[in-house]
Scaffold this motif. Structure first.
Motif, mmCIF file in Angstrom:
data_model
loop_
_atom_site.group_PDB
_atom_site.id
_atom_site.type_symbol
_atom_site.label_atom_id
_atom_site.label_comp_id
_atom_site.label_asym_id
_atom_site.label_seq_id
_atom_site.Cartn_x
_atom_site.Cartn_y
_atom_site.Cartn_z
ATOM 1 N N MET A 100 0.851 -1.185 0.000
ATOM 2 C CA MET A 100 0.000 0.000 0.000
ATOM 3 C C MET A 100 0.888 1.238 0.000
ATOM 4 O O MET A 100 1.974 1.217 0.579
ATOM 5 N N HIS A 101 0.409 2.305 -0.611
ATOM 6 C CA HIS A 101 1.164 3.547 -0.641
ATOM 7 C C HIS A 101 0.185 4.688 -0.833
ATOM 8 O O HIS A 101 -0.682 4.627 -1.701
ATOM 9 N N ASN A 102 0.295 5.734 -0.010
ATOM 10 C CA ASN A 102 -0.617 6.874 -0.129
ATOM 11 C C ASN A 102 0.031 8.071 -0.807
ATOM 12 O O ASN A 102 -0.499 9.168 -0.772
ATOM 13 N N GLY A 103 1.177 7.901 -1.411
ATOM 14 C CA GLY A 103 1.898 8.987 -2.040
ATOM 15 C C GLY A 103 2.993 9.559 -1.157
ATOM 16 O O GLY A 103 3.900 10.221 -1.627
ATOM 17 N N LEU A 104 2.902 9.302 0.147
ATOM 18 C CA LEU A 104 3.914 9.765 1.094
ATOM 19 C C LEU A 104 4.575 8.614 1.836
ATOM 20 O O LEU A 104 5.783 8.582 2.005
ATOM 21 N N VAL A 105 3.759 7.680 2.291
ATOM 22 C CA VAL A 105 4.244 6.570 3.113
ATOM 23 C C VAL A 105 3.824 5.256 2.472
ATOM 24 O O VAL A 105 2.689 5.112 2.014
ATOM 25 N N GLY A 106 4.748 4.300 2.433
ATOM 26 C CA GLY A 106 4.444 2.989 1.878
ATOM 27 C C GLY A 106 4.525 1.922 2.943
ATOM 28 O O GLY A 106 5.240 2.059 3.938
#
Length: 135
Positions: A100-106
């Motif tokens: 999973m990745h939110n664009g900042l943290v994976g």
């Protein structure tokens, strides 16, 4: 210099010539081609498991950005009979489905059963030397 640096992003699953690998057991293999690495192992035909098919995991290697310890390999569980690893169809489990990745943290999902962790070697003794700078 960092000993190892594994970023949990889909880009880190791509084989762009930066993935160095350590050896695994003879019944396991990691092969990199066409920008991705695949982990395979022979079926666990033991009496408590009874797998009939080899385990094959696509996008299974997270690149070591430090290029020191080697790629971290997703090996699945020790027995995949009647599990989602042996699911047939267009979308088998892979490194991408557990990341999973939110664009900042994976992050990557580890549950101790379906995904027990990532491994950098099948035998850590082969990586240990008498030098603190290389072990």
């Amino acid at each position: 210099k960092a000993a190892g640096l594994w970023s949990f992003s889909t880009e880190s699953l791509l084989n762009v010539g930066l993935i160095n690998m350590n050896s695994f057991n003879p019944n396991q293999d990691v092969a990199c081609a066409n920008q991705t690495c695949t982990y395979t192992r022979v079926p666990n035909a033991g009496s408590d498991c009874g797998e009939t098919e080899a385990l094959r995991i696509h996008s299974a290697v997270v690149r070591d950005e430090a290029q020191n310890l080697g790629g971290a390999v997703l090996v699945g569980s020790s027995c995949t009979a009647r599990s989602d690893w042996q699911r047939q169809g267009a979308s088998p489990l892979s490194g991408r489905t557990l990341m999973m990745h939110n664009g900042l943290v994976g992050a990557m999902q580890f549950d101790g059963r379906l995904n027990q962790g990532l491994y950098i070697s099948g035998n850590i003794d082969a990586m240990v030397t008498d030098s603190d700078t290389t072990s």
